[in-house]
Design a protein around this motif. Structure first.
Motif, PDB file in Angstrom:
ATOM      1  N   GLU A  46       0.887  -4.874  -1.312  1.00  0.00           N
ATOM      2  CA  GLU A  46       0.169  -4.867  -2.584  1.00  0.00           C
ATOM      3  C   GLU A  46      -1.130  -4.086  -2.500  1.00  0.00           C
ATOM      4  O   GLU A  46      -1.467  -3.298  -3.394  1.00  0.00           O
ATOM      5  N   LEU A  47      -1.888  -4.290  -1.411  1.00  0.00           N
ATOM      6  CA  LEU A  47      -3.242  -3.753  -1.323  1.00  0.00           C
ATOM      7  C   LEU A  47      -3.320  -2.397  -0.632  1.00  0.00           C
ATOM      8  O   LEU A  47      -4.312  -1.674  -0.781  1.00  0.00           O
ATOM      9  N   ARG A  48      -2.341  -2.051   0.186  1.00  0.00           N
ATOM     10  CA  ARG A  48      -2.324  -0.786   0.938  1.00  0.00           C
ATOM     11  C   ARG A  48      -3.608  -0.587   1.749  1.00  0.00           C
ATOM     12  O   ARG A  48      -4.324   0.421   1.574  1.00  0.00           O
ATOM     13  N   ALA A  71       1.537   6.314   0.842  1.00  0.00           N
ATOM     14  CA  ALA A  71       0.364   6.036   1.691  1.00  0.00           C
ATOM     15  C   ALA A  71       0.789   6.010   3.147  1.00  0.00           C
ATOM     16  O   ALA A  71       1.892   5.574   3.465  1.00  0.00           O
ATOM     17  N   PRO A  72      -0.078   6.478   4.071  1.00  0.00           N
ATOM     18  CA  PRO A  72       0.236   6.380   5.494  1.00  0.00           C
ATOM     19  C   PRO A  72       0.228   4.922   5.947  1.00  0.00           C
ATOM     20  O   PRO A  72      -0.479   4.091   5.368  1.00  0.00           O
ATOM     21  N   PHE A  73       1.019   4.621   6.958  1.00  0.00           N
ATOM     22  CA  PHE A  73       1.045   3.247   7.473  1.00  0.00           C
ATOM     23  C   PHE A  73      -0.313   2.901   8.068  1.00  0.00           C
ATOM     24  O   PHE A  73      -0.945   3.728   8.727  1.00  0.00           O
ATOM     25  N   PRO A  74      -0.818   1.675   7.836  1.00  0.00           N
ATOM     26  CA  PRO A  74      -2.161   1.326   8.310  1.00  0.00           C
ATOM     27  C   PRO A  74      -2.290   1.368   9.831  1.00  0.00           C
ATOM     28  O   PRO A  74      -1.313   1.181  10.565  1.00  0.00           O
ATOM     29  N   ALA A  75      -3.504   1.596  10.283  1.00  0.00           N
ATOM     30  CA  ALA A  75      -3.811   1.420  11.708  1.00  0.00           C
ATOM     31  C   ALA A  75      -3.629  -0.054  12.036  1.00  0.00           C
ATOM     32  O   ALA A  75      -4.075  -0.928  11.283  1.00  0.00           O
TER      33      ALA A  75
END
Length: 293
Positions: free
Chosen positions: A48-50, A81-85
């Motif tokens: 939801e928040l990315r 969006a890129p996958f989070p760290a």
């Protein structure tokens, strides 16, 4: 450039608050978008928040940090969006080793030490700063080229396949193993499926797809469908993994029954089976089976 955001998944409120306070000192610009207490909520809120950064406790109720990372990686919209760290947090050294092998950005041992956290923050900031600008879509007819984000996520999934315990990870990693008489004898040959007062005996040789559906598993042959109550995980342990491939958390298919593999505009794979109308999605965890295609 927008201020980076983060999600903390930690089932102990005091430890979550302690991490939040430490981060406020080590990285004042980082905005904590949400704090959740279990893996399922972590996956839902992250989608939801990315956020730019994930801080996942490895041991959480319901769904641990490693499993949550796997589920999130499979569902993440890379085209948006890129996958989070990803940083794993744990109180146990053996889980810290697993986290490191899973190729997270870093891992932290509880209680979090300020100098160690500062080094982790530096690593994350370097990763975020190195990310290339996201290209605009090429439009119809333009060949789709895998992105740097996809390559990074594929690497994470490859590591998680090796590290995660359980039948799912074992099947995905496809470890080489010696066959023996006992193993062969354990393979199912017939499925017993109840239908009212009748029990149908379905030869496993006729089955094309096993698909989890609520409290049941759908058993699909070329012309018929049956429902059984045996969990898919138990079935998978009794089936020959060279014959039935897991392509999704809830789907096993007969390898020789696959007619075609198709890739959509977002890069997701789908299977078409011979003699069945369904179009079956392949999760990112199992997409490596079809890399040559």
């Amino acid at each position: 450039m927008h201020a980076p955001s983060a999600l903390i998944a930690e089932d102990e409120p005091l430890l979550a608050e302690a991490l939040r306070q430490e981060l406020a000192q080590a990285w004042p610009a980082l905005r904590i978008a949400a704090t959740v207490g279990d893996g399922r909520s972590a996956v839902a809120r992250a989608l939801e928040l990315r956020p730019d950064v994930l801080w996942f406790d490895i041991r959480m109720p319901g769904l641990g940090g490693l499993d949550a990372a796997l589920e999130l990686a499979n569902a993440w919209p890379l085209d948006e969006a890129p996958f989070p760290a990803l940083v794993f947090v744990t109180a146990y050294d053996q889980y810290a080793v697993q986290a490191f092998e899973a190729q997270a950005i870093d891992y932290l041992l509880k209680p979090v030490q300020t100098p160690r956290l500062a080094k982790t923050v530096q690593k994350i900031q370097a990763v975020l700063a190195s990310r290339a600008p996201r290209p605009h879509g090429g439009g119809p007819g333009v060949p789709r080229v895998p992105s740097q984000d996809e390559a990074a996520l594929d690497t994470l999934l490859e590591r998680l396949r090796v590290v995660l315990p359980g039948a799912m990870a074992s099947a995905a990693a496809e470890p080489a193993r010696e066959r023996n008489t006992e193993t062969e004898a354990a393979h199912l040959t017939v499925i017993q499926a109840g239908s009212g007062p009748r029990i149908h005996f379905v030869p496993v040789a006729d089955v094309l797809v096993f698909e989890a559906a609520d409290k049941y598993v759908r058993v699909l042959t070329a012309q018929q469908e049956h429902l059984i109550r045996t969990p898919l995980k138990e079935l998978a342990a009794r089936l020959d993994p060279d014959v039935f491939w897991q392509i999704h958390r809830g789907t096993l298919v007969r390898a020789t029954g696959i007619e075609a593999v198709e890739r959509d505009d977002a890069g997701r794979l789908h299977l078409r089976m011979r003699e069945r109308p369904e179009r079956l999605p392949v999760s990112r965890l199992y997409a490596h089976r079809f890399k040559a295609m």
